[in-house]
Structure formats: structure tokens, C-alpha cells
Design an enzyme around this catalytic site. Structure first.
Site, short mmCIF file in Angstrom:
data_model
loop_
_atom_site.label_atom_id
_atom_site.label_comp_id
_atom_site.label_asym_id
_atom_site.label_seq_id
_atom_site.Cartn_x
_atom_site.Cartn_y
_atom_site.Cartn_z
N HIS A 180 -4.20 -24.54 38.76
CA HIS A 180 -3.70 -25.81 39.32
C HIS A 180 -4.42 -26.13 40.63
O HIS A 180 -4.88 -25.23 41.33
CB HIS A 180 -2.20 -25.72 39.62
CG HIS A 180 -1.33 -25.70 38.41
ND1 HIS A 180 -0.35 -24.75 38.20
CD2 HIS A 180 -1.25 -26.54 37.34
CE1 HIS A 180 0.29 -25.00 37.07
NE2 HIS A 180 -0.25 -26.08 36.52
N CYS A 267 5.02 -22.65 43.26
CA CYS A 267 5.49 -22.75 41.88
C CYS A 267 6.98 -22.50 41.74
O CYS A 267 7.61 -22.98 40.79
CB CYS A 267 4.76 -21.74 40.99
SG CYS A 267 3.04 -21.53 41.40
C1 CIR Z 1 1.56 -20.98 33.80
O1 CIR Z 1 0.47 -20.56 33.41
O2 CIR Z 1 1.93 -22.13 33.56
C2 CIR Z 1 2.45 -20.03 34.57
N1 CIR Z 1 2.24 -18.71 34.13
C3 CIR Z 1 2.18 -20.14 36.05
C4 CIR Z 1 2.55 -21.48 36.63
C5 CIR Z 1 2.28 -21.56 38.09
N2 CIR Z 1 2.71 -22.81 38.61
C6 CIR Z 1 2.14 -23.45 39.61
O3 CIR Z 1 1.07 -23.06 40.06
N3 CIR Z 1 2.69 -24.56 40.05
#
Ligand code: CIR
Length: 276
Positions: A180, A267
Site C-alpha cells: 500500500h 492498518c
Molecule cells: C493484506 O495483505 O491485505 C493484509 N495481510 C495486510 C493489510 C495491511 N493493511 C494496510 O497496510 N493498511
């Protein structure tokens, strides 16, 4: 030109990092099956939950109300609530995650947003995808990184929604191979960004003051400014010391287990002050 730091010292409330509320969700046991770009081993659930508790305590220590949602076993990545919505003072926008296994998480979040906001909208286009990990809201604009999870249609649909509330949206790029946009940057104050060199080299932060992560500490770029605190992942001493030297109140939080799932400080929460 407006001096943001001077305004902050004078007690002006900064909407980009002053918040009354946060929403978090308990890590499910299924988190051991969460998405990851590279498998570095299963996360230790007990340690992940302990870190999560420390994170919530830090948010609460600033005086904010934290809505703590129960675990959703059907969604291994559901602790990463940030990706499900963009929360602004005027309203909330439910995202349409680009990871198929995460699409249902957004619908699970919607009722909780409706309980707190009068105006809740949603990205709905069948071909449109966007995860809020790609969105950085500063005091003056909304930056959205196009990525493997956020496409042009999703970004355009969001731009239309936030325009109703008077926000300008600028599309930028998430570096290739980076999950992201905010994996590589964070807002520290109204005009200061913490970023990796690889991201700031793209020129997307022109006009902002940028503090770079130390060499080898790129994984510390995902931090959050939450009221008077910067929540910062433990284990990155050079970058931490640079932030402290720059005058920030830094609180380290363990992130070793979420990091195995490509997750970080931003996150784990939705952060906002609803006024609708
Ligand atoms: C994913 O790959 O979607 C999750 N394992 C990690 C999400 C992390 N979220 C973020 O950076 N906002």
C-alpha cells in the site's frame, strides 16, 4: 504561507491527526492464514494479541474513545480495519478492497460507521477497487496511491465522493512490489511526512517536509500520528531517534507478528472525529 507548526503550538485543532475516535478489531485465530507477500512463518497469535492490546491502550491514552470490535474468524485479515473505510470529519466512505478475500470486510464495517456518522457512502462500481491503506489524508489534500489493490476506477469514484465534501484528491503511485501507499509513508503533522527514500524519490511529497526512514529501517515508515502521540513500530532505533530529535512524542508498539502479514501501525485502526 500558513505556518502549521505555529498553528499547532497555538492549539489549533488539526483534522488530519486530531481524533476523538478510533475503531479496532480483535485479531481472529484465522489471522495465521492472513495474506502475505512473502511467507516468513506463521504469526504467534498470543504475541499479536498482546501487541494489539498495547496499541489500543496507546490510542486510549490520548483521551480517544476506541470502539473495539470482536474478531471475525471468516476474515483472516480483518484486524487490518484501516483498509475497509476512509473516515473524514464530514462522512465515511466504505471501500471496495482489491483482495477478493477481503471484500466482505467492508460490509462488516459499514453498520459501525453508520452508528457514528450521519453520512456514510460507499465505493460500489463492480470494476472499482480501493483499499484505504493506499490513502494518506493530509491537512490540505487526499493522496491515493494506485497499487495492486487500488485501481483507477476505485480512485476516480472516491474522488467524486470526497469532492462533495470539498476535498481535493491527488492520484500518486504506490511503488512496485509495495503493498500500500502508506506501507511507505505516514503523516507526522500538518506538513511533515515520514517516508522511505524510494517513495519520496517519486516526487509525490513536493511541498511537504519529509523525514526519511534510516537505511535498512524502511519497514518503520508505517507509523501513525494520533493526537499528541506517534505510534511507531518497535525495532527501528535510528528512525525512532530521528523522530524524537525532531520533537515528536514517540510510543513504540511491537509489530513483529502483524509485520509477517504485511501489516503495520496504520492498518490496525480507523481514526476519526465524526461531525456529521
Ligand atoms: C493484506 O495483505 O491485505 C493484509 N495481510 C495486510 C493489510 C495491511 N493493511 C494496510 O497496510 N493498511
Amino acid at each position: 504561507m500558513l505556518d502549521w507548526r505555529d498553528a499547532e503550538l497555538k492549539g489549533v485543532v488539526m483534522r488530519s491527526f486530531s481524533y476523538t475516535h478510533a475503531i479496532t478489531r480483535q485479531p481472529p485465530a484465522s489471522a495465521i492464514h492472513g495474506l502475505r507477500a512473502v511467507d516468513t512463518g506463521a504469526p504467534d497469535l498470543a504475541r499479536m494479541r498482546a501487541h494489539h492490546a498495547d496499541y489500543i491502550a496507546a490510542l486510549k491514552s490520548t483521551g480517544a474513545t476506541v470502539v473495539e470490535l470482536p474478531a471475525l474468524e471468516a476474515f483472516p485479515d480483518s484486524l487490518f480495519v484501516e483498509d475497509t473505510a476512509l473516515c473524514l470529519p464530514e462522512g465515511a466512505v466504505v471501500m471496495r478492497p482489491g483482495a477478493p478475500s477481503r471484500l466482505g470486510e467492508a460490509a462488516e464495517m459499514a453498520p459501525h460507521l453508520r452508528a457514528l456518522y450521519a453520512d456514510v457512502r460507499a465505493v460500489t462500481g463492480a470494476e472499482n477497487f480501493i483499499e484505504a491503506g493506499d490513502i494518506l489524508t493530509t491537512e490540505t489534500e487526499i493522496l491515493v496511491g494506485r497499487s495492486a489493490r487500488s485501481n483507477a476506477g476505485g480512485i476516480a469514484e472516491l474522488a467524486g465522493i470526497v469532492a462533495d465534501w470539498g476535498y481535493g484528491l491527488r492520484e500518486v503511485h504506490t511503488p512496485p512490489g509495495v503493498l500500500h501507499f502508506k506501507t511507505d509513508c505516514s503523516l507526522l503533522d500538518a506538513d511533515t511526512i515520514l517516508a522511505t527514500e524510494r517513495l519520496s524519490a517519486s516526487g509525490c511529497f513536493k511541498g511537504y517536509r519529509v523525514i526519511h526512514t534510516a537505511a535498512g529501517e524502511e519497514a518503520s515508515a508505517n507509523a501513525i500520528r494520533f493526537n499528541d502521540l506517534v505510534l511507531f513500530p518497535a525495532g527501528f532505533p535510528q528512525t525512532r531517534d530521528a523522530l524524537v530529535a525532531a520533537g515528536y512524542r514517540v510510543q513504540e508498539i511491537g509489530n513483529s507478528e502483524c509485520a509477517k502479514l504485511d501489516g503495520g501501525m496504520s492498518c490496525l485502526s480507523l481514526r476519526f472525529t465524526p461531525c456529521g
